[in-house]
Design an enzyme around this catalytic site. Structure first.
Site, PDB file in Angstrom:
ATOM      1  N   ASN A 142       0.840  -1.211   0.000  1.00 36.78           N
ATOM      2  CA  ASN A 142       0.000   0.000   0.000  1.00 36.78           C
ATOM      3  C   ASN A 142       0.868   1.251   0.000  1.00 36.78           C
ATOM      4  O   ASN A 142       0.935   2.015   0.964  1.00 36.78           O
ATOM      5  CB  ASN A 142      -0.981  -0.004   1.177  1.00 36.78           C
ATOM      6  CG  ASN A 142      -0.304  -0.153   2.524  1.00 36.78           C
ATOM      7  OD1 ASN A 142       0.800  -0.683   2.631  1.00 36.78           O
ATOM      8  ND2 ASN A 142      -0.964   0.341   3.560  1.00 36.78           N
ATOM      9  N   ASP A 156      -3.424  -5.032   2.055  1.00 32.81           N
ATOM     10  CA  ASP A 156      -3.261  -4.596   3.437  1.00 32.81           C
ATOM     11  C   ASP A 156      -3.567  -3.112   3.609  1.00 32.81           C
ATOM     12  O   ASP A 156      -3.114  -2.271   2.830  1.00 32.81           O
ATOM     13  CB  ASP A 156      -1.845  -4.877   3.923  1.00 32.81           C
ATOM     14  CG  ASP A 156      -1.656  -4.420   5.361  1.00 32.81           C
ATOM     15  OD1 ASP A 156      -2.564  -4.661   6.164  1.00 32.81           O
ATOM     16  OD2 ASP A 156      -0.618  -3.813   5.661  1.00 32.81           O
ATOM     17  N   HIS A 168      -2.790  -9.177  11.682  1.00 33.88           N
ATOM     18  CA  HIS A 168      -3.034  -8.450  12.953  1.00 33.88           C
ATOM     19  C   HIS A 168      -4.361  -8.784  13.641  1.00 33.88           C
ATOM     20  O   HIS A 168      -5.243  -7.946  13.790  1.00 33.88           O
ATOM     21  CB  HIS A 168      -2.903  -6.945  12.765  1.00 33.88           C
ATOM     22  CG  HIS A 168      -3.544  -6.365  11.537  1.00 33.88           C
ATOM     23  ND1 HIS A 168      -4.823  -6.650  11.140  1.00 33.88           N
ATOM     24  CD2 HIS A 168      -3.050  -5.498  10.621  1.00 33.88           C
ATOM     25  CE1 HIS A 168      -5.095  -5.986  10.037  1.00 33.88           C
ATOM     26  NE2 HIS A 168      -4.036  -5.288   9.698  1.00 33.88           N
ATOM     27  N   ASP A 209       3.515  -5.218  12.107  1.00 29.47           N
ATOM     28  CA  ASP A 209       2.739  -4.211  11.370  1.00 29.47           C
ATOM     29  C   ASP A 209       3.408  -2.843  11.515  1.00 29.47           C
ATOM     30  O   ASP A 209       2.750  -1.821  11.758  1.00 29.47           O
ATOM     31  CB  ASP A 209       1.296  -4.170  11.850  1.00 29.47           C
ATOM     32  CG  ASP A 209       0.395  -3.334  10.934  1.00 29.47           C
ATOM     33  OD1 ASP A 209       0.847  -2.937   9.840  1.00 29.47           O
ATOM     34  OD2 ASP A 209      -0.763  -3.067  11.326  1.00 29.47           O
ATOM     35  N   GLY A 230      -1.580   3.648  12.907  1.00 33.66           N
ATOM     36  CA  GLY A 230      -0.355   2.900  12.698  1.00 33.66           C
ATOM     37  C   GLY A 230       0.756   3.299  13.637  1.00 33.66           C
ATOM     38  O   GLY A 230       0.887   4.470  14.015  1.00 33.66           O
TER      39      GLY A 230
END
Length: 459
Positions: free
Chosen positions: A121, A179, A259, A332, A351
Site C-alpha cells: 500500500n 493490506d 493483525h 505491522d 499505525g
C-alpha cells in the site's frame, strides 16, 4: 543479491520466493560462550557457534576460530535464530520521508530480524510487475537484510479488479494483500482464491467490514463512549474472518489473517482450523500487550487499525499464542511523519512502528512476568515467514546463518537514543524495557551491531 526460499506445500504451483538485499561477503565469525536457544532444534545450552562462509558450520564448546575469523565474546548473552516479520511497511515508493528500504531494514536488523515482507500500500501501489521489479532492484542496493515484497490483490487496492497475480508471482511477489483495506466483495475474494491456484502464493488479509467500522477511531466499548470517540466493534473483524475462512475452505485456498485483535476472531480461527481450512494468522506486540485503556489520554501513538481492544481480547490473543492458533508474531511496522501524528486523535493516521521494540516489549511484558516462556516467544517470532513459504531460521549446523545475540538483562528506555527508523510513532515510546539485541547476522552476513557492543579480536 537475491536469496531463494523453499516453497511450502499447498494449493497451486509454488516457485521459490526470492528475497533481496545488498550483496555482502558471507561472514566467518565465532560466537563464544552464548546461551544457545532454538526451540525447534531442541537446543538450549551454553556453547559456541561457528559461522563459516555465511552458514552455521558447528555448535560446540571451546571451538577454535578459523584463520581470519572474527571472534565475538557472547558470555552473558543468548543466541537465538533471528526473527522474521511478515508485515512491514517501508513506505517506498512515495513516502520516503517516513521510511525507506535502507532505514526500515536497518530498524529490522536492530530488532533482531533477518527477513521481512514489505506491504504494497504505497504510492503507487505495488500492483504491476514493473513497480515490483523496481522495488526489488532498489532492495538489492539498499536493503540491510533479505527483504520480500508483497503485491496487491486488486488493482490500486480498489477491491474491484484482480491484479495479474501469476505475472506478479513470476516477477517475485512473496504473496498478495490489499493490506490497509479489506476485500469488501465476497465475489472478488472468491475470484482471488481461484486465481491463487495459478500464482501459488498466500493471500494475506486485512479483515474489516467497513460498513461496521464506519468512521471509528478506537475500539467500541466503555472507553470510546466515555471519550466520545466513534468506535470500531470487534465483530467488524471477526465476521470478515469467518467469511473468508469459509471461502478459503470452499475453494481449497490458502489465506493468512493479519493483525488479529479480537476474541471473536480467535474463536472463528479455531473453528476454521478445526474444519481443515488452510489459514494462518499473526498478532502484533501492541495487541498482545496493550488495551483500550492506553487510549484514555488520546495519545495518537495508541491509534492503529485494528484498534487496541479490551483486556478480554488481549487475554484471548495470549491464549491463542500459547495454543498455536496464532501462528506467528508480526509488528505491522507502520511509520508516520511526526506532523501527521501530532494532529487531534480522530484526524491522525492509524499505525505505529515496532521493529526495534518487538522482542524487548514482549520479553518485558509477557516472558518476565511468566505469562509465556522464552522458548514460545522465540518460536513465534521466528515463524513469520512460514505461512509464505520462507525457510524458518534455525541454529542447526548446515543452515544459512540467521541469528541474533540478545542481552536479556539489559534495560533501556525506548526512544532515548533515537530510532534507526525514520519515524518515531512507537506505541512503547518512553517505556523502560528489558532485553536488547546486540548483534544480528542475516542471510549469512553481519547486518547489525549495537554501537556499544564490543567485539573480540580477529583470530
Amino acid at each position: 543479491m537475491s536469496a531463494s526460499a523453499a516453497p511450502m506445500n499447498g494449493s497451486g504451483p509454488r516457485a521459490a520466493i526470492e528475497l533481496d538485499c545488498v550483496a555482502e561477503p558471507p561472514t566467518t565469525v565465532l560466537v563464544r560462550g552464548a546461551r544457545l536457544l532454538d526451540p525447534r532444534a531442541g537446543l538450549d545450552k551454553l556453547g559456541d557457534v561457528l559461522v563459516r562462509d555465511g552458514r552455521i558450520a558447528e555448535l560446540g564448546e571451546s571451538l577454535s576460530a578459523p584463520d581470519g575469523a572474527e571472534v565475538v565474546d557472547a558470555r552473558g548473552l543468548h543466541a537465538f535464530p533471528a526473527f522474521v516479520d511478515p508485515h512491514v511497511h517501508l513506505r517506498t515508493p512515495g513516502r520516503e520521508d517516513e521510511e525507506d528500504i535502507d532505514s526500515g531494514t536497518r530498524a529490522a536488523a536492530a530488532g533482531g530480524f533477518c527477513a521481512i515482507l514489505a506491504q504494497p500500500n504505497t504510492e503507487p501501489v505495488v500492483d504491476s510487475a514493473p513497480v515490483l521489479s523496481s522495488l526489488r532492484e532498489k532492495a538489492c542496493g539498499q536493503a540491510r537484510i533479505p527483504t520480500g515484497f508483497m503485491a496487491a490483490i486488486t488493482v490500486g487496492q480498489l477491491g474491484e479488479r484482480l491484479t495479474e497475480m501469476a505475472e506478479l508471482a513470476e516477477a517475485g511477489a512473496a504473496g498478495f494483500t490489499d493490506d490497509g483495506l479489506p476485500l469488501r466483495s465476497a465475489g472478488v475474494m472468491r475470484q482471488a482464491l481461484q486465481y491463487q491456484q495459478l500464482a501459488g502464493r498466500t493471500l494475506a488479509l486485512h479483515e474489516e467490514d467497513p460498513s461496521l467500522s464506519g468512521t471509528g477511531a478506537m475500539h467500541e466499548g466503555e472507553i470510546s463512549a466515555l471519550l466520545g470517540v466513534a468506535g470500531i466493534p470487534s465483530v467488524s473483524e471477526s465476521t470478515m474472518v469467518a467469511r473468508d475462512c469459509a471461502l478459503a475452505l470452499y475453494e481449497r485456498g490458502r489465506i493468512h489473517v493479519q493483525h488479529v485483535s479480537a476474541r471473536e476472531t480467535v474463536d472463528a480461527l479455531e473453528q476454521a482450523k478445526a474444519a481443515g481450512t488452510q489459514v494462518t494468522c499473526e498478532a502484533t506486540p501492541h495487541h498482545l500487550l496493550l488495551t483500550e485503556d492506553a487510549v484514555r489520554t488520546l495519545d495518537t501513538n495508541m491509534k492503529m487499525n485494528p484498534p487496541l481492544r479490551a483486556e478480554s481480547d488481549r487475554q484471548a490473543l495470549i491464549g491463542a499464542l500459547r495454543s498455536g492458533t496464532i501462528d506467528c508474531i508480526a509488528t505491522d511496522h507502520a511509520p508516520h511523519a511526526r506532523e501527521e501524528k501530532e494532529q487531534p486523535f480522530e484526524l491522525a493516521p492509524m499505525g505505529v512502528t515496532g521493529l526495534e521494540t518487538a522482542f524487548a516489549a514482549l520479553h518485558t511484558g509477557l516472558v518476565l512476568p511468566g505469562v509465556i516462556g522464552l522458548e514460545l516467544l522465540v518460536e513465534r517470532m521466528t515463524a513469520g515467514g512460514d505461512p509464505f513459504g520462507l525457510i524458518v531460521p534455525t541454529l542447526a549446523p548446515g543452515s544459512p546463518a540467521n541469528l541474533c545475540l540478545v542481552d536479556l538483562e539489559a534495560e533501556w528506555d525506548v526512544g532515548d537514543a533515537g530510532y534507526e527508523s525514520r519515524s518515531a510513532n512507537c506505541a512503547f515510546a518512553g517505556r523502560r524495557l528489558t532485553g536488547r539485541v546486540r548483534m544480528t547476522i542475516a542471510g549469512g552476513a553481519v547486518a547489525y551491531r549495537e554501537r556499544s557492543f564490543a567485539l573480540g579480536a580477529v583470530a
